[in-house]
Design an enzyme around this catalytic site. Structure first.
Site, short mmCIF file in Angstrom:
data_model
loop_
_atom_site.label_atom_id
_atom_site.label_comp_id
_atom_site.label_asym_id
_atom_site.label_seq_id
_atom_site.Cartn_x
_atom_site.Cartn_y
_atom_site.Cartn_z
CG HIS A 139 -1.74 1.21 1.40
ND1 HIS A 139 -3.03 1.31 0.92
CD2 HIS A 139 -1.48 2.39 2.02
CE1 HIS A 139 -3.52 2.50 1.23
NE2 HIS A 139 -2.59 3.18 1.89
CD GLU A 140 1.87 3.32 3.70
OE1 GLU A 140 2.01 4.43 3.13
OE2 GLU A 140 0.87 3.07 4.40
CG HIS A 143 0.14 6.11 -0.59
ND1 HIS A 143 -0.92 6.81 -1.11
CD2 HIS A 143 -0.30 5.57 0.59
CE1 HIS A 143 -1.97 6.70 -0.30
NE2 HIS A 143 -1.62 5.95 0.73
CD GLU A 220 -4.94 6.26 2.01
OE1 GLU A 220 -4.78 5.06 2.32
OE2 GLU A 220 -4.00 7.06 1.92
#
Length: 287
Positions: A139-140, A143, A220
Site C-alpha cells: 500500500h505504501e 502511494h 487511498e
C-alpha cells in the site's frame, strides 16, 4: 484540540509573514492580479516547502530509524520485501525505516518517486503476520508509485491559494461596505480588517480541508488497488481486517497520516483523509 491549535497557529503565521513581506517588497494586493500572485506564492510556496522537507520532518517527528544494515531476519525481510515491491512498481528503492509506536501504522513520504521513505511502526511490524505486513508495505509503495505526495501537494497549493485569495477579496468587500456606510469613510481599520481576514481564513480553510480530504480518500482506494496488484488482494484485505480489529490510530501527525495505512476515524467522514476500513475492504472484495 491539537489540530485546531496548529490550524490557528498556521493562519496567524501566514498573516504575519504575509504582512511583513508585503511591507518589505511593496507588493500591491489592491488589484485582483496582484492579490492572486501574492496568494499563489504563499499558497504553493508553503505546500512545496512542506513536500521538500517531508522526509527530514518525518524522521525527526516520528523518530524514524532508517535501516542501512539489517540487524536481524525481520529487518532483512522488511528490506527485501520493499525492494521487490519497488522493482515491481518501477520506482527507485525507498529508504526503509522503523519507528517506535505500539499502534499498528505505517506511512510513505518524500518529494518524489525516486526520493521517498517508507516507515512502519514496531506495533505493526511485530503485531501483524508477514502476509499482513506485506499488504501494508505494498500500500505504501503504491502511494509512492502513484505520485500521491506530489499530487496532494499540488491540490493543497491550489486550495491554499483559494483560501488566501478568497478571504482577502471578501474582507475587501466588507471593508468597502463599512466604508460606504461610515460618514468618515475609514472602513474597518487595520486591526479589524486583519481579524476579519483571519476569521475568513479559518472558514475557507475548513472548506479547503474537506476538498483535500476528498482527494486523499480517492488516493487511498487507488493505493489499496495497487497493493492488491503488488502483494495480492487477500493480503491487503487481511491487513485491513487486522487494522479494523485494533484501536484507532492517534499518534501520527496529520502530514504523515495522510499517507499512512490507518487514518484517524471521525464522525464527520467529510474530514477524514482515509475512507472507513469497512468501505476499503468492500471495494477490494468487489474488484
Amino acid at each position: 484540540m491539537k489540530r485546531i491549535f496548529l490550524l490557528i497557529a498556521t493562519n496567524l503565521a501566514v498573516l504575519l509573514v504575509a504582512s511583513i513581506v508585503m511591507s518589505i517588497l511593496g507588493v500591491n494586493t489592491s488589484t485582483m492580479g496582484g492579490l492572486l500572485v501574492f496568494a499563489a506564492i504563499f499558497g504553493f510556496g508553503g505546500a512545496f516547502i512542506s513536500l521538500a522537507i517531508s522526509k527530514w520532518m518525518a524522521k525527526k517527528t516520528m523518530g524514524c530509524e532508517v535501516i542501512t544494515t539489517p540487524r536481524d531476519s525481520t529487518e532483512r525481510w522488511l528490506l527485501d520485501t520493499v525492494a521487490r515491491q519497488a522493482q515491481q512498481a518501477g520506482i527507485k528503492m525507498p529508504e526503509v525505516a522503523i519507528y517506535q509506536s505500539p499502534e499498528m501504522n505505517a506511512f510513505a513520504t518524500g518529494p518524489s518517486k525516486d526520493n521517498s521513505l517508507v516507515a512502519v511502526s514496531t506495533g505493526l511490524l511485530y503485531g501483524m503476520s508477514q502476509d499482513e505486513v506485506e499488504g501494508v508495505l505494498a500500500h505504501e509503495v503504491s502511494h509512492v508509485a502513484n505520485g500521491d505526495m506530489v499530487t496532494l501537494t499540488l491540490i493543497q497549493g491550489v486550495v491554499n491559494t483559494f483560501v488566501i485569495f478568497a478571504a482577502r477579496v471578501v474582507a475587501g468587500i466588507i471593508n468597502n461596505f463599512v466604508s460606504s456606510n461610515d460618514e468618515e469613510g475609514e472602513g474597518l481599520g487595520m486591526f479589524a480588517y486583519m481579524a476579519v481576514v483571519f476569521v475568513l481564513d479559518m472558514l475557507f480553510g475548513i472548506l479547503a480541508s474537506i476538498i483535500v480530504a476528498y482527494f486523499s480518500r480517492i488516493r487511498e482506494y487507488r493505493a489499496d488497488e495497487g497493493a492488491a496488484r503488488l502483494a495480492g488482494k487477500h493480503k491487503m484485505i487481511a491487513a485491513l481486517e487486522r487494522l479494523r480489529q485494533g484501536p484507532e490510530s492517534s499518534a501520527m501527525p496529520a502530514q504523515m497520516s495522510a499517507f499512512g495505512i490507518n487514518g484517524k476515524r471521525s464522525m464527520a467522514e467529510l474530514m477524514m483523509s482515509h475512507p472507513p476500513l469497512e468501505k476499503r475492504i468492500a471495494a477490494l472484495q468487489t474488484r
